[in-house]
Design a protein around this motif. Structure first.
Motif, PDB file in Angstrom:
ATOM      1  N   GLY A  91       0.920  -1.561   0.287  1.00 30.05           N
ATOM      2  CA  GLY A  91      -0.287  -0.151  -0.035  1.00 30.05           C
ATOM      3  C   GLY A  91       0.873   1.218  -0.559  1.00 30.05           C
ATOM      4  O   GLY A  91       1.883   1.602   0.527  1.00 30.05           O
ATOM      5  N   TRP A  92       0.370   2.229  -0.516  1.00 24.75           N
ATOM      6  CA  TRP A  92       1.524   3.382  -1.216  1.00 24.75           C
ATOM      7  C   TRP A  92       0.417   4.330  -1.304  1.00 24.75           C
ATOM      8  O   TRP A  92      -0.230   4.507  -1.808  1.00 24.75           O
ATOM      9  CB  TRP A  92       1.908   3.023  -1.982  1.00 24.75           C
ATOM     10  CG  TRP A  92       3.626   2.976  -2.093  1.00 24.75           C
ATOM     11  CD1 TRP A  92       3.906   5.205  -2.023  1.00 24.75           C
ATOM     12  CD2 TRP A  92       5.222   3.072  -1.043  1.00 24.75           C
ATOM     13  NE1 TRP A  92       5.780   5.036  -2.026  1.00 24.75           N
ATOM     14  CE2 TRP A  92       5.756   4.292  -1.675  1.00 24.75           C
ATOM     15  CE3 TRP A  92       4.956   2.093  -0.489  1.00 24.75           C
ATOM     16  CZ2 TRP A  92       7.530   4.386  -1.730  1.00 24.75           C
ATOM     17  CZ3 TRP A  92       6.523   1.989  -0.128  1.00 24.75           C
ATOM     18  CH2 TRP A  92       7.044   2.687  -0.730  1.00 24.75           C
ATOM     19  N   PHE A 117      -0.791  -4.729   7.373  1.00 20.26           N
ATOM     20  CA  PHE A 117      -0.459  -3.571   7.978  1.00 20.26           C
ATOM     21  C   PHE A 117       0.475  -2.708   6.568  1.00 20.26           C
ATOM     22  O   PHE A 117       0.048  -1.671   6.494  1.00 20.26           O
ATOM     23  CB  PHE A 117       0.453  -3.398   8.937  1.00 20.26           C
ATOM     24  CG  PHE A 117       2.080  -4.125   8.925  1.00 20.26           C
ATOM     25  CD1 PHE A 117       2.801  -3.518   8.761  1.00 20.26           C
ATOM     26  CD2 PHE A 117       1.966  -5.183   9.326  1.00 20.26           C
ATOM     27  CE1 PHE A 117       4.529  -4.105   8.272  1.00 20.26           C
ATOM     28  CE2 PHE A 117       2.984  -5.936   9.430  1.00 20.26           C
ATOM     29  CZ  PHE A 117       4.068  -5.214   8.637  1.00 20.26           C
ATOM     30  N   SER A 118       1.166  -3.439   5.746  1.00 22.11           N
ATOM     31  CA  SER A 118       2.065  -2.879   4.932  1.00 22.11           C
ATOM     32  C   SER A 118       0.936  -2.957   3.457  1.00 22.11           C
ATOM     33  O   SER A 118       2.097  -2.576   2.747  1.00 22.11           O
ATOM     34  CB  SER A 118       3.685  -3.787   4.546  1.00 22.11           C
ATOM     35  OG  SER A 118       2.883  -4.717   4.217  1.00 22.11           O
ATOM     36  N   THR A 178       9.509  -9.363  10.608  1.00 23.07           N
ATOM     37  CA  THR A 178       7.751  -8.873   9.986  1.00 23.07           C
ATOM     38  C   THR A 178       6.837  -7.958  11.312  1.00 23.07           C
ATOM     39  O   THR A 178       6.741  -6.666  11.465  1.00 23.07           O
ATOM     40  CB  THR A 178       7.206  -9.591   9.359  1.00 23.07           C
ATOM     41  OG1 THR A 178       7.350 -10.274   8.189  1.00 23.07           O
ATOM     42  CG2 THR A 178       5.837  -8.369   8.879  1.00 23.07           C
ATOM     43  N   ALA A 179       7.094  -8.772  12.178  1.00 22.89           N
ATOM     44  CA  ALA A 179       6.994  -8.284  13.430  1.00 22.89           C
ATOM     45  C   ALA A 179       7.760  -7.090  14.309  1.00 22.89           C
ATOM     46  O   ALA A 179       6.993  -6.263  15.219  1.00 22.89           O
ATOM     47  CB  ALA A 179       6.122  -9.896  14.278  1.00 22.89           C
ATOM     48  N   ALA A 180       8.591  -7.192  14.080  1.00 29.06           N
ATOM     49  CA  ALA A 180       9.262  -6.909  14.622  1.00 29.06           C
ATOM     50  C   ALA A 180       9.781  -4.968  13.437  1.00 29.06           C
ATOM     51  O   ALA A 180       9.549  -3.856  14.393  1.00 29.06           O
ATOM     52  CB  ALA A 180      11.438  -7.101  14.631  1.00 29.06           C
ATOM     53  N   VAL A 181       9.515  -5.272  12.871  1.00 27.53           N
ATOM     54  CA  VAL A 181       9.891  -4.324  11.508  1.00 27.53           C
ATOM     55  C   VAL A 181       7.860  -3.810  12.158  1.00 27.53           C
ATOM     56  O   VAL A 181       8.020  -2.083  12.038  1.00 27.53           O
ATOM     57  CB  VAL A 181       9.823  -4.503   9.782  1.00 27.53           C
ATOM     58  CG1 VAL A 181       9.303  -3.639   8.978  1.00 27.53           C
ATOM     59  CG2 VAL A 181      10.725  -5.759   9.665  1.00 27.53           C
ATOM     60  N   ARG A 182       6.954  -4.332  12.255  1.00 30.85           N
ATOM     61  CA  ARG A 182       5.951  -3.214  12.846  1.00 30.85           C
ATOM     62  C   ARG A 182       6.043  -2.659  13.821  1.00 30.85           C
ATOM     63  O   ARG A 182       5.686  -1.842  14.383  1.00 30.85           O
ATOM     64  CB  ARG A 182       4.556  -3.827  12.519  1.00 30.85           C
ATOM     65  CG  ARG A 182       3.188  -3.737  12.961  1.00 30.85           C
ATOM     66  CD  ARG A 182       2.113  -4.348  12.677  1.00 30.85           C
ATOM     67  NE  ARG A 182       0.801  -3.617  12.780  1.00 30.85           N
ATOM     68  CZ  ARG A 182      -0.063  -4.678  12.898  1.00 30.85           C
ATOM     69  NH1 ARG A 182      -0.498  -5.530  13.114  1.00 30.85           N
ATOM     70  NH2 ARG A 182      -1.226  -3.509  12.792  1.00 30.85           N
TER      71      ARG A 182
END
Length: 201
Positions: A91-92, A117-118, A178-182
């Protein structure tokens, strides 16, 4: 379609035909005629800035096949008010050189499960907005505002092309990264770095 709204599809390849009249007729050029709204579409990306850095991608090789310089040149020549693109499943929503860029992807079921989320853009109320999205409202020539996970990040942080450390590298667990990035981005911890992600794993 309202007389002042022009939509066109931008091709990727040189032998494809984009309405040359759109590019040549100054009356239809949005920078020349403020009464004309131009919305263009392409599957591929017209600019590198519309993709997360290679080190942050699930599948880094995709960076080699997301668009072309020719497509970017066509979009810059057209100078639309809004360009809608796809392909990468991120999503952008951002604005570059006077043009709004938006991707409201559907993505694959697993992607929607693993990293919603992304994928989904968020509306003005902050809630995730699943496609289809309203991109233009004729009364008042209004473009609804959306926010993408990575596009929002890059509005606040510079890219680091010198950083080549892939954050999803083995033996790291993809779901954990992925969880860490979020958590990292959502917690406004600054630049996403390999060291920062490691601290959250």
């Amino acid at each position: 379609m309202p007389a002042h709204l022009l939509c066109c599809i931008a091709p990727l390849f040189r032998d494809a035909i984009l309405s040359e009249n759109v590019l040549k007729d100054r009356r239809l050029h949005p920078r020349k005629d403020p009464c004309t709204t131009v919305i263009s579409f392409s599957h591929f990306l017209p600019r590198q800035e519309l993709l997360p850095e290679k080190r942050l991608l699930y599948f880094p090789p995709i960076a080699k096949a997301v668009g072309s310089r020719h497509l970017g040149e066509r979009i810059r020549a057209l100078a639309p008010d809004l360009h809608i693109f796809g392909h990468t499943h991120y999503g952008w929503s951002t604005q570059l050189d006077g043009t709004r860029y938006l991707q409201a992807c559907v993505a694959y079921p697993r992607e929607r499960s693993d990293r919603p989320f992304s994928i989904y853009c968020r509306g003005e109320a902050g809630a995730a907005s699943a496609p289809p999205l309203l991109v233009y409202s004729h009364p008042g020539r209004n473009f609804p505002a959306y926010e993408g996970f990575w596009s929002k990040y890059y509005e606040e942080h510079p890219r680091r092309p010198q950083d080549l450390q892939w954050i999803y590298r083995p033996p790291r667990n993809q779901a954990s990264v992925t969880a860490a990035v979020r958590r990292f981005v959502g917690g406004q911890r600054g630049l996403v770095t390999d060291e920062g992600i490691s601290a959250l794993l």
